[in-house]
Design an enzyme around this catalytic site. Sequence first.
Site, PDB file in Angstrom:
ATOM      1  N   GLU A 272       0.822  -1.215   0.000  1.00  0.00           N
ATOM      2  CA  GLU A 272       0.000   0.000   0.000  1.00  0.00           C
ATOM      3  C   GLU A 272       0.853   1.261   0.000  1.00  0.00           C
ATOM      4  O   GLU A 272       0.550   2.240  -0.687  1.00  0.00           O
ATOM      5  CB  GLU A 272      -0.947   0.011   1.209  1.00  0.00           C
ATOM      6  CG  GLU A 272      -1.956  -1.132   1.252  1.00  0.00           C
ATOM      7  CD  GLU A 272      -3.015  -1.054   0.159  1.00  0.00           C
ATOM      8  OE1 GLU A 272      -3.025  -0.073  -0.605  1.00  0.00           O
ATOM      9  OE2 GLU A 272      -3.837  -1.993   0.078  1.00  0.00           O
ATOM     10  N   ASP A 405      -5.203  -9.985  -8.111  1.00  0.00           N
ATOM     11  CA  ASP A 405      -5.506  -9.093  -9.244  1.00  0.00           C
ATOM     12  C   ASP A 405      -4.306  -8.424  -9.917  1.00  0.00           C
ATOM     13  O   ASP A 405      -4.012  -8.638 -11.089  1.00  0.00           O
ATOM     14  CB  ASP A 405      -6.537  -8.026  -8.812  1.00  0.00           C
ATOM     15  CG  ASP A 405      -6.177  -7.323  -7.487  1.00  0.00           C
ATOM     16  OD1 ASP A 405      -5.124  -7.650  -6.895  1.00  0.00           O
ATOM     17  OD2 ASP A 405      -6.949  -6.440  -7.054  1.00  0.00           O
ATOM     18  N   GLU A 540     -11.895   0.777 -10.319  1.00  0.00           N
ATOM     19  CA  GLU A 540     -11.551  -0.158 -11.406  1.00  0.00           C
ATOM     20  C   GLU A 540     -12.417  -0.006 -12.657  1.00  0.00           C
ATOM     21  O   GLU A 540     -11.909  -0.087 -13.784  1.00  0.00           O
ATOM     22  CB  GLU A 540     -11.598  -1.612 -10.905  1.00  0.00           C
ATOM     23  CG  GLU A 540     -10.473  -1.974  -9.942  1.00  0.00           C
ATOM     24  CD  GLU A 540     -10.656  -1.424  -8.531  1.00  0.00           C
ATOM     25  OE1 GLU A 540     -11.796  -1.026  -8.197  1.00  0.00           O
ATOM     26  OE2 GLU A 540      -9.680  -1.378  -7.761  1.00  0.00           O
ATOM     27  N   THR A 629      -0.715   0.631 -10.224  1.00  0.00           N
ATOM     28  CA  THR A 629      -2.046   0.127  -9.857  1.00  0.00           C
ATOM     29  C   THR A 629      -2.815   1.105  -8.967  1.00  0.00           C
ATOM     30  O   THR A 629      -3.963   0.856  -8.607  1.00  0.00           O
ATOM     31  CB  THR A 629      -1.944  -1.271  -9.207  1.00  0.00           C
ATOM     32  OG1 THR A 629      -3.238  -1.854  -9.160  1.00  0.00           O
ATOM     33  CG2 THR A 629      -1.336  -1.200  -7.818  1.00  0.00           C
TER      34      THR A 629
HETATM   35  C1  DMJ Z   1      -6.242   0.624  -4.879  1.00  0.00           C
HETATM   36  O1  DMJ Z   1      -5.442   0.788  -3.795  1.00  0.00           O
HETATM   37  C2  DMJ Z   1      -5.499  -0.035  -6.009  1.00  0.00           C
HETATM   38  O2  DMJ Z   1      -6.176   0.191  -7.200  1.00  0.00           O
HETATM   39  C3  DMJ Z   1      -5.298  -1.493  -5.805  1.00  0.00           C
HETATM   40  O3  DMJ Z   1      -4.708  -2.092  -6.913  1.00  0.00           O
HETATM   41  C4  DMJ Z   1      -6.613  -2.163  -5.542  1.00  0.00           C
HETATM   42  N1  DMJ Z   1      -7.325  -1.526  -4.488  1.00  0.00           N
HETATM   43  C5  DMJ Z   1      -7.479  -0.109  -4.487  1.00  0.00           C
HETATM   44  C6  DMJ Z   1      -8.645   0.408  -5.284  1.00  0.00           C
HETATM   45  O4  DMJ Z   1      -9.725  -0.366  -5.327  1.00  0.00           O
END
Ligand code: DMJ
Length: 641
Positions: A272, A405, A540, A629
């Site tokens: 994170e 994911d 997403e 991400t």
């Molecule tokens: C974000 O922190 C990132 O996109 C991660 O890859 C997945 N979870 C959250 C958003 O949903």
Amino acid sequence: MHPPSRQDYVSISFAGQGSEGYNNSKQWRRQSCWRKWNQLSRLQRSLIIFVLILLLICGIASYPAVTEHLNGLKEREQDTNHNSVLRPVIPHVLPEPAKPAQPLLPKPTSQRKLFNKRGPPVLQNRLQKKGNASDTAAEDKAADGKKKGEEEGVISWRGAVIDTERATEGIKDEENNDQKAKSSKESETSRLEAVQAAFRHAWKGYKNFAWGHDELRPLSKSYSEWFGLGLTLIDALDTMWILGLKEEFEEAKAWVATELTFNKNVDVNLFESTIRILGGLLSTHHLTGDTMFLDKAKDIGSRLMSAFNTPSKIPYSDVNIGKGTAHPPRWTSDSTVAEVTSIQLEFRELARLTQEPHYQDAVAEVMKQVHKLDGKLDGLVPMFINTNNGQFTHQGIYTLGARADSYYEYLLKQWIQGGKKENQLLEDYLQAIEGVKKNLLQKSSPNGLTFVGELSHGQFSPKMDHLVCFLPGTLALGAHNGLPADHMDLAKQLMETCYQMYVQMETGLSPEIVHFNMHQGSTRDIDVKLADRHNLLRPETVESLFYLYRFTKDRKYQDWGYEIFQNFNKYTKVSSGGYTSINNVRDPDYPSPRDKMESFFLGETLKYLYLLFSDDPNLISLDQYVFNTEAHPLPIWPSTA
Ligand code: DMJ
């Protein structure tokens, strides 16, 4: 001799009084008329015949105009009714949707005119043919060579209308194109401004009640702390830059420069803090050229490196950035597969900028090991990996949702970041997508939505996390970079499904998890369990809409995104500032606010919405940047060859 008619006249007068005549009235009237007619002089009869013929001619001449008027009225009535009809529940699966109230481009004018023209059936058919593009040559010929024929064969009112159109057709087309361009520019501007306004509103809440803290709690007008590092502020930096919010950006930058310190005795999650903080700082450095952000990135990056001090070199999940120590969660020595394989873009970039290869070596080692591990199914990975022995654990469960994911996302994106040279990453990605198709892809009933389910020890479950909605965007990005075209087909199908996860909810917002129906006779495609009804303002779906729009230019993706955006405004906006996660997407009357604005709402969701509504492909070009991400754009490395 008296003309017989006269006698008849007398006899009619008498008979007219009697009930008998009334009983036989039709015959009586016919005879009476005939007698009257015969009583008239030849001149009178000629006059009457002349008047009747005149009336008949006028009638024929005015028939088309009258029927056109009546049909026009009828059509307007139908239009009005149509507009008042409610949208079908599943607009894009069931009948084609009523378009959203917004923008949209006017129908091609020529077609619209076509149906407004009314006339006797034969004429109408000719007009319709004229409107058909495939008949253009024939029509041109008719226009050139049969001008005379047209004048001969067609009544003047029609000829006049057609000639007027022909004369102005080119001009009108240009006007229409200008009009279209103008209205789509206006719509683009107003949507972009709406996202800026949403950001400002969110920022207002953060600034007033949570400044310098991790997350805003908009209802209680307070904040929550996760790492104690101003997470929302850092996550939002490049969004403000991209949205052109200079004032807000400068305030935030000042805080980063003067207040942000990583010399703190706090445990942070490696993944994170890498994707949000390291990624956010690196990306802001690139966009602004300001080295202060790079210095901060180096600081946090170097502190996170202690996570890799494990027997297997698979990193621990948690790091104390003040002490320089790391550890797994208290209950296990496992790390999450997605977490250890979705920190590579950031550390690779840090290595490139600092010319310190150990950052890249550490994350490359993880990829190398995962590449070789047993326990995959057709390229699909399990969800956990042990930090002592480096093996997958809890094997047999395969998902593209939580805990796996972004492994798939980062295979592709590392390959793109490095200039498409690292074949192993590409091979793993391609194999995994085949694995998805073979093991996880199914269609729902009754409407055949394509979805990605999960597999648990050989048992298929039609469960799909909202998190999986990153996949359409990733597939589209791959296809854009030369991967098989069927990836784009699949991307489009899954995009529709993710959109349906919003549309089919009463609030128009997706739940966290859905279950698809697969048995024949189901009445709806999507079910939601009570515990899964929350929405955390996740990005997403709008992220994928952005990719799909960039690559296809199909405006429906913008419109879908705008619907979603409007529903965020409707159900999650808190009047005193900020937006909140909600507990129940199925209750528009009380969606039950959770009192938390996740940092990714500013870092990702609003950023992707803004980029989706922009028609400028150079605003973070996908040929120059790759998004991590957490939606932080990092540069694609320049080719050294
Ligand atoms: C974000 O922190 C990132 O996109 C991660 O890859 C997945 N979870 C959250 C958003 O949903």
